[in-house]
Design an enzyme around this catalytic site. Structure first.
Site, PDB file in Angstrom:
ATOM      1  N   VAL A 191      58.852  18.357  51.361  1.00 43.67           N
ATOM      2  CA  VAL A 191      59.771  17.327  51.875  1.00 43.67           C
ATOM      3  C   VAL A 191      59.401  17.057  53.341  1.00 43.67           C
ATOM      4  CG1 VAL A 191      61.763  17.505  50.325  1.00 43.67           C
ATOM      5  CG2 VAL A 191      61.443  19.246  52.076  1.00 43.67           C
ATOM      6  N   HIS A 192      58.193  16.521  53.503  1.00 42.22           N
ATOM      7  CA  HIS A 192      57.633  16.320  54.844  1.00 42.22           C
ATOM      8  C   HIS A 192      58.608  15.579  55.764  1.00 42.22           C
ATOM      9  CE1 HIS A 192      53.732  17.528  53.153  1.00 42.22           C
ATOM     10  NE2 HIS A 192      53.982  16.705  52.158  1.00 42.22           N
ATOM     11  N   ASP A 193      59.215  14.533  55.246  1.00 42.30           N
ATOM     12  CA  ASP A 193      60.066  13.687  56.099  1.00 42.30           C
ATOM     13  C   ASP A 193      61.355  14.374  56.517  1.00 42.30           C
ATOM     14  OD1 ASP A 193      59.078  10.725  54.243  1.00 42.30           O
ATOM     15  OD2 ASP A 193      58.138  11.741  55.928  1.00 42.30           O
ATOM     16  N   THR A 223      54.810  20.791  58.249  1.00 32.16           N
ATOM     17  CA  THR A 223      55.622  20.276  57.124  1.00 32.16           C
ATOM     18  C   THR A 223      55.188  20.859  55.774  1.00 32.16           C
ATOM     19  OG1 THR A 223      54.227  18.329  56.722  1.00 32.16           O
ATOM     20  CG2 THR A 223      56.020  18.084  58.334  1.00 32.16           C
ATOM     21  N   ALA A 244      60.491  16.510  59.471  1.00 33.39           N
ATOM     22  CA  ALA A 244      60.381  15.710  60.704  1.00 33.39           C
ATOM     23  C   ALA A 244      61.775  15.359  61.235  1.00 33.39           C
ATOM     24  CB  ALA A 244      59.584  14.432  60.424  1.00 33.39           C
TER      25      ALA A 244
END
Ligand code: RIB
Ligand code: CA
Length: 313
Positions: free
Chosen positions: A239-241, A193, A244
């Site tokens: 924008v890690h999420d 990420t 995912a």
């Protein structure tokens, strides 16, 4: 047939961006959005989930779940990147704060109602709610189709401490319980990420201000870019999420490996660290798939297409 998903979130600017993508993606049927404390307090996370759903007003509103504090309380929050309110001070109105069932109850009810293997739980925050749902209904780990978790770090460092990633660090005991559960798990760690940075020119490509999504993202994203520049001197945002979430909508863009993972829960310097047995002859039993690589350009393209309204990502 759209994939039935539950999003467990600690909104959090990148959680809110991921929700914006998920709620507009025809490949997903968002059954529920459950709040968990992390980037902000449990009460603020619950309020933010309601505010986000009201702002985006999807054709079919998902069930909402209320966050409650982890047993050991939250050791940290995400205000340095998300502001005190968790959403960068976007100050969205909330028409009325409905009485919501606890997140873990909503998760149990929705998984049971959908049937064995039907639901993917996508966790974008600490794992408090998932561990509590598994405690509440001991059969749940085998009834859930898949748990896709944003969290941890395999070979790199942490982000909230040198050893720990934020979501795991917020509630390491619940993270360990989920890692050790018999559910089918996929981990999307910082190793992948962190490789995605959305640049400032995204702001010039957002849907028009006259659209709900356009208004929403134009309120949400500028504070994120400001905070990343101030905190890290970075001309862009992680924008890690959303990465995912993209692993769920575009699994073909990710490479995963079976691994044996666990969580340190008591180290003075290493609490919240995710540990993987990658010895030549591992003694730990494999318990999850871990994303070890991805086609980053295509992941960014999928995210930008979703956020700019050019197709469903
Ligand atoms: O470490 C990144 C994760 O922590 C993201 O989910 C972010 O929203 C915070 O929850
Ligand atoms: Ca999050």
């Amino acid at each position: 047939m759209a994939r039935k998903v539950i999003l467990d979130v600690d909104p959090g600017i990148d959680d809110a961006v991921a929700l914006c993508m998920a709620l507009s993606d025809p490949r997903l049927e968002v059954l529920a959005v459950t709040a968990v404390g992390g980037n902000c307090s449990p009460a603020q996370a619950t309020r933010n989930v309601q505010a986000i759903i009201e702002e985006l007003d999807p054709p079919r509103w998902p069930r909402l779940g209320a966050a409650s504090a982890p047993d050991d309380g939250l050791p940290v929050d995400g205000r340095h990147l998300c502001g005190v309110d968790g959403l960068g001070g976007a100050d969205f109105d909330v028409a009325e704060l409905h009485h919501l069932h606890p997140s873990e109850k909503v998760i149990c009810d929705q998984v049971r109602a959908a049937g064995e293997g039907a639901v993917t739980i996508i966790t974008l925050g600490p794992l408090t709610n998932i561990a509590r749902a598994f405690q509440r209904d001991p059969e749940l780990p085998s009834l859930v189709g898949q748990v896709v978790m944003m969290g941890g770090s395999v070979t790199g460092s942490g982000n909230i401490t040198p050893a720990a990633e934020f979501n795991i660090y917020c509630d390491p005991r619940c993270a360990r319980a989920v890692f050790r559960s018999h559910s089918t798990k996929t981990l999307i760690p910082l190793d992948v990420t962190n490789r995605i940075v959305l640049s400032y020119d995204l702001l010039g490509r957002l849907p028009d201000q006259s659209t709900k999504v356009g208004r929403f993202l134009r309120k949400l994203l500028p504070p994120a870019f400001r905070n990343y520049r101030q905190q890290f001197g970075l001309e862009g945002i992680h924008v890690h999420d959303t990465v995912a979430l993209t692993a769920v909508t575009h699994p073909e863009l990710f490479t995963t490996e079976e691994m044996a993972g666990d969580v340190e829960t008591s180290g003075e310097l290493t609490t919240g660290m995710t540990i993987f047995d990658r010895r030549r002859v591992p003694a730990w039993r494999h318990n999850m798939e871990v994303a070890v690589d991805m086609r980053a350009d295509q992941v960014i393209d999928a995210i930008l297409r979703s956020l700019t309204g050019v197709g469903s990502g």
